[in-house]
Motif scaffolding. Structure first.
Motif, PDB file in Angstrom:
ATOM      1  N   VAL A 103       0.825  -1.202   0.000  1.00 42.88           N
ATOM      2  CA  VAL A 103       0.000   0.000   0.000  1.00 42.88           C
ATOM      3  C   VAL A 103       0.863   1.258   0.000  1.00 42.88           C
ATOM      4  N   ARG A 115      -6.001  -0.543  -1.519  1.00 41.68           N
ATOM      5  CA  ARG A 115      -6.338  -0.323  -0.117  1.00 41.68           C
ATOM      6  C   ARG A 115      -5.948  -1.547   0.695  1.00 41.68           C
ATOM      7  N   ARG A 117      -6.622  -4.338   3.206  1.00 42.44           N
ATOM      8  CA  ARG A 117      -7.789  -5.041   3.738  1.00 42.44           C
ATOM      9  C   ARG A 117      -7.353  -5.946   4.881  1.00 42.44           C
ATOM     10  N   TYR A 130      -3.569  -0.740   9.717  1.00 42.96           N
ATOM     11  CA  TYR A 130      -4.333  -0.875   8.474  1.00 42.96           C
ATOM     12  C   TYR A 130      -5.283   0.313   8.293  1.00 42.96           C
ATOM     13  N   GLN A 131      -5.959   0.662   9.371  1.00 44.43           N
ATOM     14  CA  GLN A 131      -6.920   1.764   9.294  1.00 44.43           C
ATOM     15  C   GLN A 131      -6.224   3.082   8.953  1.00 44.43           C
ATOM     16  N   ASN A 134      -5.224   3.231   5.267  1.00 43.81           N
ATOM     17  CA  ASN A 134      -6.350   3.536   4.390  1.00 43.81           C
ATOM     18  C   ASN A 134      -6.758   5.008   4.493  1.00 43.81           C
ATOM     19  N   GLN A 135      -6.714   5.554   5.701  1.00 45.44           N
ATOM     20  CA  GLN A 135      -7.028   6.977   5.846  1.00 45.44           C
ATOM     21  C   GLN A 135      -5.980   7.840   5.170  1.00 45.44           C
ATOM     22  N   GLU A 137      -4.300   6.977   2.551  1.00 48.67           N
ATOM     23  CA  GLU A 137      -4.577   6.863   1.119  1.00 48.67           C
ATOM     24  C   GLU A 137      -5.692   7.821   0.712  1.00 48.67           C
ATOM     25  N   ALA A 138      -6.745   7.921   1.514  1.00 45.67           N
ATOM     26  CA  ALA A 138      -7.860   8.822   1.199  1.00 45.67           C
ATOM     27  C   ALA A 138      -7.417  10.282   1.213  1.00 45.67           C
ATOM     28  N   ARG A 141      -5.169  10.946  -1.757  1.00 43.30           N
ATOM     29  CA  ARG A 141      -5.944  10.972  -2.992  1.00 43.30           C
ATOM     30  C   ARG A 141      -6.657  12.319  -3.154  1.00 43.30           C
TER      31      ARG A 141
END
Length: 474
Positions: A103, A115, A117, A130-131, A134-135, A137-138, A141
């Motif tokens: 990631v 993402r 998982r 992991y959380q 992902n945050q 990445e958001a 982005r």
């Protein structure tokens, strides 16, 4: 950096805490330990933790009264179980780390489609990691999308604006220009990028004060251009940004509007004088043609000629005032103390007492004769307004940012009715006024590099603010 590398770096920083040995021999062992990958370190540590229990089990198994076949079978089962658990432990360590590393690698390369998982059963710090990935990445982005949109908008604006934009690097070589810049140079961007400012005849714009007006003679444009300059950064490198605005069109438009105003005023004033002259001349010619001549012919002729003479004198005064406005010479600058200048011009107003509030002892570079004329007009206008309402007049001055002198001429008159036409030539609301006083004052102020503004005051009256530079450019 991938998560494996980050973990390795973290392991290297904390190697002394997990090293199995200390003392003089600890240095080489620590270096050897640092060469082992993180997952193998964890496996070794877990095996070392379970080794005492395994050795104790072997000791009890082989020293007890067990059959030999049982001993070998139990030993094999323990070894297989230990190896299987070690493999499972390694997989549980490596899989999430590799997932997070993938990631982060994708984020580093700008790929926001991947993402992390986490298994539903995952809990604790690893699930939080992991959380957070992902945050992250958001957030990245959204930031990338915003940056792309902002860059596209900026490029679009640069392409469409009607000013020439150039960016030069530290070696004074061209790195960026827009369409207006291409038109000014008369060449496309692909041909001129990387060319020096000297060869492009823009070297003058990289030095000297800014903003300022410069003369340009290039393939795509000639005349007077306004130069603005600032410093920007692109990919960490500084660039000098030049913005050139063509003043020719604006100057031509202002000149056209000025001519329209002048023609309108001249037509109005000349017609106001010629119309009665023509009418009276026609009436007198009619009277002289009558037979027999009227008895009051002599007095009618005298009265008509007097009116004609008066209108001619009025038209002459108007043209003289226009000539005075048009022939204002350039100021002859000299060091001029401000306080004596103000006090001697205030003393010329005898209709009422003008209060002078003290200010700092400063001097300006100015033309004393022109500044006298300016202050006389401002004080006289203030006195005219104050006499209408039986108010007073105050003159004071101050410095602003140690760079400007402000002279305030305040009155307690009825205030300004039509502020839009204050500086229109020959516009006046005073009976018998010429309409050039404030225009002349404005020209004198701008000729000294300053400005003149008039505002209404609360609760009544008006103030004229004259701003002059304390340190004008030589």
């Amino acid at each position: 950096m991938s998560l494996d590398a980050a973990a390795t770096g973290s392991r290297r920083d904390t190697g002394s805490a997990t090293s199995p040995s200390e003392g003089p021999a600890g240095g080489p062992l620590r270096r050897l330990w640092a060469r082992i990958e993180f997952d193998l370190q964890m496996i070794l540590l877990s095996n070392l933790a379970g080794l005492p229990a395994f050795l104790l089990a072997m000791f009890l198994l082989w020293t007890g009264s067990f059959d030999t076949s049982v001993r070998w079978l139990a030993t094999a089962v323990l070894l297989i179980l230990w190896g299987s658990l070690t493999a499972v432990l390694r997989a549980m360590l490596v899989r999430p780390i590799r997932s997070l590393s993938s990631v982060l690698t994708a984020l580093r390369h700008g790929d926001f489609s991947i993402r992390a998982r986490a298994p539903r059963s995952l809990r604790g710090p690893l699930a939080l990691a992991y959380q957070e990935a992902n945050q992250l990445e958001a957030v990245l982005r959204e930031q990338r999308l915003g940056a792309v949109e902002a860059t596209a908008l900026l490029r679009r604006v640069l392409e469409e604006i009607d000013v020439a934009v150039f960016a030069f690097d530290e070696n004074e070589e061209l790195r960026l220009l827009n369409r207006a810049g291409e038109r000014l140079l008369g060449q496309s961007a692909t041909r001129v990028l990387g060319t020096s400012a000297t060869r492009l005849h823009l070297r003058e714009g990289l030095d000297g004060p800014a903003p300022r007006t410069i003369e340009i003679n290039l393939a795509g444009g000639q005349g007077r251009w306004e130069l603005k300059r600032t410093t920007i950064r692109q990919e960490g490198a500084p660039l000098q940004l030049l913005v050139l605005s063509d003043l020719s069109r604006a100057l031509r438009e202002e000149e056209r509007l000025a001519w329209k105003r002048i023609i309108r005023v001249l037509s109005h004033e000349i017609n106001n004088s010629l119309a009665p002259i023509k009418s009276i001349a026609g009436s007198l010619r009619t009277l002289m043609g009558r037979q027999p001549a009227p008895r009051q012919l002599r007095s009618d002729l005298a009265g008509g000629l007097k009116v004609i003479s008066g209108r001619a004198e009025s038209l002459g005064r108007f043209m003289a005032a226009y000539a005075q406005l048009a022939r204002l010479p350039a100021p002859e600058l000299a060091p001029t103390p401000i306080e004596p200048l103000i006090r001697r011009n205030v003393a010329l107003e005898t209709r009422l007492e003008v209060e002078v509030t003290g200010g700092p002892a400063v001097q300006v570079m100015g033309d004393p004769d022109q500044l006298d004329q300016l202050l006389i007009n401002l004080v006289r206008n203030a006195a005219d307004a104050a006499l209408e309402s039986r108010g007073g007049v105050t003159v004071r001055w101050r410095t602003v940012d140690e760079a400007w002198l402000e002279v305030h001429v305040e009155d307690e008159g009825p205030g300004l009715e039509d502020t839009a036409n204050l500086f229109v030539p020959f516009y006046t609301t005073k009976p018998g006024g010429s309409g050039i006083g404030l225009v002349l004052c404005q020209q004198i102020a701008e000729g000294h590099g300053g400005r003149l503004a008039l505002h209404n005051r609360e609760p009544r009256g008006a103030v004229a603010v004259l701003s002059l530079p304390l340190h004008p450019e030589r």
